[in-house]
Write a protein that holds these residues in place. Structure first.
Motif, mmCIF file in Angstrom:
data_model
loop_
_atom_site.group_PDB
_atom_site.id
_atom_site.type_symbol
_atom_site.label_atom_id
_atom_site.label_comp_id
_atom_site.label_asym_id
_atom_site.label_seq_id
_atom_site.Cartn_x
_atom_site.Cartn_y
_atom_site.Cartn_z
ATOM 1 N N ARG A 153 0.845 -1.211 0.000
ATOM 2 C CA ARG A 153 0.000 0.000 0.000
ATOM 3 C C ARG A 153 0.878 1.258 0.000
ATOM 4 O O ARG A 153 0.883 2.052 0.931
ATOM 5 C CB ARG A 153 -0.940 -0.024 1.200
ATOM 6 C CG ARG A 153 -1.991 -1.114 1.142
ATOM 7 C CD ARG A 153 -2.757 -1.239 2.456
ATOM 8 N NE ARG A 153 -3.457 0.002 2.827
ATOM 9 C CZ ARG A 153 -4.142 0.149 3.971
ATOM 10 N NH1 ARG A 153 -4.190 -0.847 4.854
ATOM 11 N NH2 ARG A 153 -4.758 1.294 4.229
ATOM 12 N N ASP A 163 0.577 3.954 -1.616
ATOM 13 C CA ASP A 163 -0.149 5.218 -1.636
ATOM 14 C C ASP A 163 -0.637 5.623 -0.244
ATOM 15 O O ASP A 163 -0.935 6.798 0.001
ATOM 16 C CB ASP A 163 -1.352 5.122 -2.579
ATOM 17 C CG ASP A 163 -0.943 5.004 -4.044
ATOM 18 O OD1 ASP A 163 0.155 5.490 -4.377
ATOM 19 O OD2 ASP A 163 -1.708 4.431 -4.829
ATOM 20 N N ASP A 164 -0.723 4.654 0.660
ATOM 21 C CA ASP A 164 -1.215 4.925 2.017
ATOM 22 C C ASP A 164 -0.087 5.089 3.027
ATOM 23 O O ASP A 164 -0.253 5.795 4.027
ATOM 24 C CB ASP A 164 -2.123 3.779 2.484
ATOM 25 C CG ASP A 164 -3.368 3.636 1.625
ATOM 26 O OD1 ASP A 164 -3.879 4.664 1.147
ATOM 27 O OD2 ASP A 164 -3.823 2.492 1.426
ATOM 28 N N PHE A 165 1.025 4.415 2.765
ATOM 29 C CA PHE A 165 2.116 4.401 3.740
ATOM 30 C C PHE A 165 3.410 4.852 3.070
ATOM 31 O O PHE A 165 3.895 4.219 2.141
ATOM 32 C CB PHE A 165 2.271 3.011 4.356
ATOM 33 C CG PHE A 165 1.054 2.558 5.105
ATOM 34 C CD1 PHE A 165 0.790 3.042 6.378
ATOM 35 C CD2 PHE A 165 0.151 1.677 4.535
ATOM 36 C CE1 PHE A 165 -0.346 2.641 7.070
ATOM 37 C CE2 PHE A 165 -0.986 1.268 5.216
ATOM 38 C CZ PHE A 165 -1.232 1.755 6.489
ATOM 39 N N SER A 166 3.949 5.946 3.574
ATOM 40 C CA SER A 166 5.135 6.566 2.989
ATOM 41 C C SER A 166 6.414 5.989 3.579
ATOM 42 O O SER A 166 6.470 5.629 4.759
ATOM 43 C CB SER A 166 5.095 8.076 3.238
ATOM 44 O OG SER A 166 6.326 8.682 2.910
ATOM 45 N N CYS A 203 2.122 6.813 8.059
ATOM 46 C CA CYS A 203 0.728 6.776 7.608
ATOM 47 C C CYS A 203 0.353 8.146 7.017
ATOM 48 O O CYS A 203 0.421 9.168 7.696
ATOM 49 C CB CYS A 203 -0.177 6.417 8.775
ATOM 50 S SG CYS A 203 -1.892 6.171 8.315
ATOM 51 N N LYS A 204 -0.058 8.164 5.762
ATOM 52 C CA LYS A 204 -0.297 9.422 5.045
ATOM 53 C C LYS A 204 -1.684 10.006 5.290
ATOM 54 O O LYS A 204 -1.921 11.193 5.053
ATOM 55 C CB LYS A 204 -0.063 9.198 3.549
ATOM 56 C CG LYS A 204 1.379 8.824 3.231
ATOM 57 C CD LYS A 204 1.539 8.265 1.838
ATOM 58 C CE LYS A 204 1.425 9.310 0.775
ATOM 59 N NZ LYS A 204 1.799 8.762 -0.563
ATOM 60 N N ALA A 205 -2.648 9.186 5.722
ATOM 61 C CA ALA A 205 -4.015 9.652 6.014
ATOM 62 C C ALA A 205 -4.641 8.668 6.988
ATOM 63 O O ALA A 205 -4.169 7.532 7.129
ATOM 64 C CB ALA A 205 -4.841 9.747 4.728
ATOM 65 N N ASP A 206 -5.684 9.090 7.660
ATOM 66 C CA ASP A 206 -6.390 8.173 8.566
ATOM 67 C C ASP A 206 -6.794 6.920 7.797
ATOM 68 O O ASP A 206 -7.406 7.000 6.727
ATOM 69 C CB ASP A 206 -7.640 8.831 9.137
ATOM 70 C CG ASP A 206 -7.329 9.946 10.110
ATOM 71 O OD1 ASP A 206 -6.161 10.083 10.497
ATOM 72 O OD2 ASP A 206 -8.269 10.691 10.470
ATOM 73 N N THR A 207 -6.452 5.757 8.341
ATOM 74 C CA THR A 207 -6.761 4.504 7.669
ATOM 75 C C THR A 207 -6.876 3.410 8.723
ATOM 76 O O THR A 207 -6.978 3.687 9.918
ATOM 77 C CB THR A 207 -5.674 4.162 6.623
ATOM 78 O OG1 THR A 207 -6.083 3.016 5.860
ATOM 79 C CG2 THR A 207 -4.338 3.885 7.259
ATOM 80 N N GLN A 240 -3.525 9.422 10.769
ATOM 81 C CA GLN A 240 -2.544 10.096 9.924
ATOM 82 C C GLN A 240 -1.355 10.552 10.772
ATOM 83 O O GLN A 240 -1.514 11.042 11.887
ATOM 84 C CB GLN A 240 -3.186 11.297 9.238
ATOM 85 C CG GLN A 240 -2.228 12.083 8.341
ATOM 86 C CD GLN A 240 -2.901 13.291 7.711
ATOM 87 O OE1 GLN A 240 -4.069 13.567 7.975
ATOM 88 N NE2 GLN A 240 -2.183 14.010 6.867
#
Length: 407
Positions: A50, A52-55, A295-299, A308
């Motif tokens: 993932r 796009d979700d985790f940098s 984490c790039k956004a709440d997920t 996030q």
């Protein structure tokens, strides 16, 4: 559950703690920290995918802020490590990876094999006449350090200072740093970057057949070369990643062979099982126990909310012993059919570039040790001990009594 992640007893043997986490939660937030541990194989595999979700811009390791206190910056630091490979995301990461991949093709790694075999033989030749060696000091540490120094294109006469720089960088990843020790490690990094700055300047004037020259000459599809800062960062990552992980692989593999003499006997009877033995060592004693993402956004991960800005530690050392993927997961088995499904080298766009190089070193080392030593035995009363590092699995020593073939 009481957090034991940083406790000395957990660092020495983290696997019972990992097993408890997998059974009870799978995803666990450390108390008083914005860190979530991912311990099940399926969840770890998913997080690695993932992108796009985790940098990857979280940095390569963990820093225990409550233990370090307020970290002071090094005064008058000349160099800084810019984002290239290890702590970067696409599209910038993609550019650097494409440029550097050229140095790690299967053909180039295979071409290093004769030199590797010579280094391994030289180290075995140097084993003391009395047959007592410290396998970590006398073999596991110098082998990858020499290989990566030759690969980079720096003289072997500088190996001692290279080892210090590499060890200091590794300590930052998961060790318990005081502010004073943190400053020492920052100074060490400045020395390392200054060293590579000088070597890169030399390669611009006098190219050679080595990695540093490849960096100097590299240009992307737009004919844009690497900056000096980018070359310094890539050289630094190559040294530390190419050295520390392989030291831990080779020393961990030998310890597993000592603890599982039946499997050692199988290898002596059938050398075709050596590649699986290397994979089993990577699985059971992951050289890097975990990799960090931001984490790039709440997920959520497996139903667990992750806010996030939180850091996520993908614990390969736990995922690699998940019974859902590896039956009888704590057993070292040179016949295991799916050993290579471990996550010790990561996955996808951040799969370790040096994975093939590390595997080749481990394979060649084991081949020559079996060929040239009739026996290598650990004292019965020896208890393994590891560095105080929650991220890197660093065996401190491994005494062996060895008997060379024909002696």
């Amino acid at each position: 559950m009481v957090d034991r992640f940083y406790e000395p007893s957990t660092v020495q043997c983290p696997y019972p703690y990992y097993e408890q986490l997998r059974a009870e939660q799978g995803v666990h937030q450390l108390e008083d920290e914005d860190v979530f541990l991912v311990t099940r194989h399926a969840d770890a595999d998913a997080v690695l995918s993932r992108v796009d979700d985790f940098s990857n811009k979280a940095g390569p390791g963990l820093r225990q802020k409550k233990l370090m206190g307020a970290e002071a910056a090094l005064p008058d630091a000349k160099y800084r490590v810019v984002r290239t490979l290890l702590t970067n995301d696409p599209p910038s990461h993609s550019r650097f990876r494409k440029l550097v991949t050229r140095a790690f093709t299967a053909r180039r790694v295979k071409a290093l094999e004769p030199a590797m075999r010579g280094i391994v033989d030289d180290l075995i030749d140097a084993f003391p006449a009395n047959g007592r060696v410290d396998f970590v000091r006398d073999f596991a540490k110098p082998l990858p350090l020499i290989v990566i120094a030759d690969f980079l294109g720096v003289p072997r006469s500088d190996l001692d200072v290279f080892e210090k720089w590499s060890d200091d960088a590794a300590e930052v990843l998961g060790g318990t740093l005081t502010p004073e020790r943190s400053l020492e490690c920052q100074q060490s990094l400045q020395e390392l970057l200054g060293y590579f700055d000088q070597k890169i300047a030399e390669r611009k004037l006098d190219p050679a057949d080595d990695f540093l020259t490849m960096l100097v000459e590299a240009v992307d599809k737009d004919e844009k070369p690497l900056t000096v800062q980018e070359m310094l960062a890539i050289s630094y990552v190559t040294l530390v990643a190419g050295n520390e992980t392989t030291v831990n692989l080779i020393s961990g593999m030998m310890l597993l062979l000592q603890q599982n003499p039946d499997q050692l006997a199988r290898l002596r009877a059938d050398r075709t099982k050596i590649p699986v033995a290397v994979e089993e060592a990577l699985r059971l004693e992951a050289p890097v126990q975990g990799s960090v993402r931001l984490c790039k956004a709440d997920t959520e991960i497996a139903g667990t909310p992750v806010p996030q800005g939180s850091r996520v530690l993908i614990v390969a050392g736990a995922a690699n012993r998940d019974a859902e993927v590896f039956p009888d997961p704590d057993r070292f088995d040179v016949d295991r059919p799916n050993s290579r499904h471990h996550l010790s080298f990561g996955k996808g766009i951040h799969l370790c570039l040096g994975a093939a190089l590390s595997r080749q070193e481990g394979t060649i080392a084991l081949e020559h040790l079996l060929d040239r030593l009739d026996s290598f035995e650990m004292p019965a009363d020896f208890t393994p001990a590891y560095k105080d590092n929650a991220v890197l699995r660093c065996l401190l020593e491994l005494p062996l009594d060895v008997r060379k073939a024909g002696s």
